[in-house]
Write a protein that holds these residues in place. Sequence first.
Motif, PDB file in Angstrom:
ATOM      1  N   ASP A   1       0.841  -1.214   0.000  1.00 22.00           N
ATOM      2  CA  ASP A   1       0.000   0.000   0.000  1.00 22.00           C
ATOM      3  C   ASP A   1       0.869   1.254   0.000  1.00 22.00           C
ATOM      4  O   ASP A   1       0.585   2.222  -0.714  1.00 22.00           O
TER       5      ASP A   1
ATOM      6  N   GLY B   1       2.554   1.552  -3.423  1.00 24.58           N
ATOM      7  CA  GLY B   1       1.582   1.975  -4.422  1.00 24.58           C
ATOM      8  C   GLY B   1       1.218   3.438  -4.284  1.00 24.58           C
ATOM      9  O   GLY B   1       1.075   4.161  -5.285  1.00 24.58           O
ATOM     10  N   GLU B   2       1.070   3.894  -3.042  1.00 19.44           N
ATOM     11  CA  GLU B   2       0.722   5.294  -2.817  1.00 19.44           C
ATOM     12  C   GLU B   2       1.811   6.223  -3.336  1.00 19.44           C
ATOM     13  O   GLU B   2       1.520   7.299  -3.865  1.00 19.44           O
TER      14      GLU B   2
ATOM     15  N   CYS C   1      -0.896   4.772  -7.094  1.00 20.12           N
ATOM     16  CA  CYS C   1      -1.775   3.608  -7.289  1.00 20.12           C
ATOM     17  C   CYS C   1      -2.758   3.505  -6.125  1.00 20.12           C
ATOM     18  O   CYS C   1      -2.427   3.823  -4.979  1.00 20.12           O
ATOM     19  N   GLU C   2      -3.940   3.032  -6.421  1.00 16.36           N
ATOM     20  CA  GLU C   2      -4.997   2.866  -5.423  1.00 16.36           C
ATOM     21  C   GLU C   2      -5.301   1.383  -5.266  1.00 16.36           C
ATOM     22  O   GLU C   2      -5.721   0.713  -6.218  1.00 16.36           O
ATOM     23  N   ARG C   3      -5.042   0.849  -4.072  1.00 12.24           N
ATOM     24  CA  ARG C   3      -5.370  -0.558  -3.853  1.00 12.24           C
ATOM     25  C   ARG C   3      -6.894  -0.725  -3.852  1.00 12.24           C
ATOM     26  O   ARG C   3      -7.609  -0.052  -3.119  1.00 12.24           O
TER      27      ARG C   3
ATOM     28  N   TYR D   1      -3.733  -9.612  -4.647  1.00  9.60           N
ATOM     29  CA  TYR D   1      -3.677  -8.178  -4.352  1.00  9.60           C
ATOM     30  C   TYR D   1      -3.870  -7.423  -5.665  1.00  9.60           C
ATOM     31  O   TYR D   1      -3.156  -7.658  -6.647  1.00  9.60           O
TER      32      TYR D   1
ATOM     33  N   THR E   1      -4.282  -3.600  -7.414  1.00 10.78           N
ATOM     34  CA  THR E   1      -4.183  -2.149  -7.320  1.00 10.78           C
ATOM     35  C   THR E   1      -4.196  -1.583  -8.729  1.00 10.78           C
ATOM     36  O   THR E   1      -3.938  -2.302  -9.704  1.00 10.78           O
TER      37      THR E   1
ATOM     38  N   SER F   1      -4.066   2.339 -11.283  1.00  9.64           N
ATOM     39  CA  SER F   1      -3.825   3.768 -11.426  1.00  9.64           C
ATOM     40  C   SER F   1      -4.680   4.283 -12.582  1.00  9.64           C
ATOM     41  O   SER F   1      -4.914   3.573 -13.559  1.00  9.64           O
TER      42      SER F   1
END
Length: 350
Positions: free
Chosen positions: A202, A205-206, A210-212, A220, A222, A224
Amino acid sequence: MSIEAINEQLLRAIGVGVALLDTETLRFRFFNDTFREWFGDSELGQQLSDLFPDFDIAALKKALTDDGRFATEATFRVRRRTMSVAMVFNRALDGEEPIAVLVLQNITRIKELESMIDSYSMMVERNTREIKREKEQVEKLLLNMMPRSVYEEYKTFGVVTPRLYEQVSVLCLDFSGFSDLVSQHDPGVIVSELNDIYTAFDRIGEQFGCERIKTIGDVYITMSGMPDPADGHALSVANAAIRFIRYLESRNAGHPIHWHCRIGVSSGAVIGSVVGVQKYIYDVFGPAVSQANLLCQHARPMKIIANHALADQLDERFSVRPSGKLDLGQQGTEEILSLEAEVKANQGVG
């Protein structure tokens, strides 16, 4: 205050305790019936401090000398019951002799009501804090289930309008040998491990925008480019994918349980919406999600497989090479590409 005024006040003092005191010694010279009822053991000649041991005698004398008046409150016991009174002392003259007129009003009920109000206020404040805390917990839970903009729409309107996102990139990850890991370790250990890894994912990704969207066991997902459009959505997902693998490599080097992921990344269109009424979740589906999932299944451990739509948007920091064909069912087959970071550009990727 003259003695006539005192007498008039005594006549009006029904239900009010009245006493006369010597200003020098503060000894009682007179009680009315109400005062006697409240202080049954009191006698003329007693000092004020006999009935009220904690009374500030010095402050009373100073106030009577300076202003001729002193007001305070006191609490005492009357036949097993606590009683509160408002006390007002006024300087007066009995002929030429100075005296103090003490008037006591029973404010026990007022104090009880004030106490009830205070207790109610504290209860309301406590309940308000608990409601706020529960609201924050619910909000945190919902934000783990859906993007913030989707949550704001749901909170405002109670529904989420399904939306088509034309240009997004999706990353789908799972772990090879996951069933063996589950059978070899305690469930609490597996859950703790996944929690640590997903938390790290997370954060990574942040960093890349990126948004999980969700996790399903060892899967998993995620992405964008949604719910807010992003021109560099393919780069964001590719960078995150490479950093995921680097993180696991570093973790495995110093950890007894080794995790090996497989990653599929794709670009395309998806639909996003809240699904369900009572047990609702925010879900995404569509070509990009389906392809990312298929690519993930075709990837080898610690490798990344991409479709052409995503690979075509990458820059020279990434190397891609053919990695076979992907069966898309009715849509035919598509060449898939193995994605890596160029060795010379490692410092610039992630």
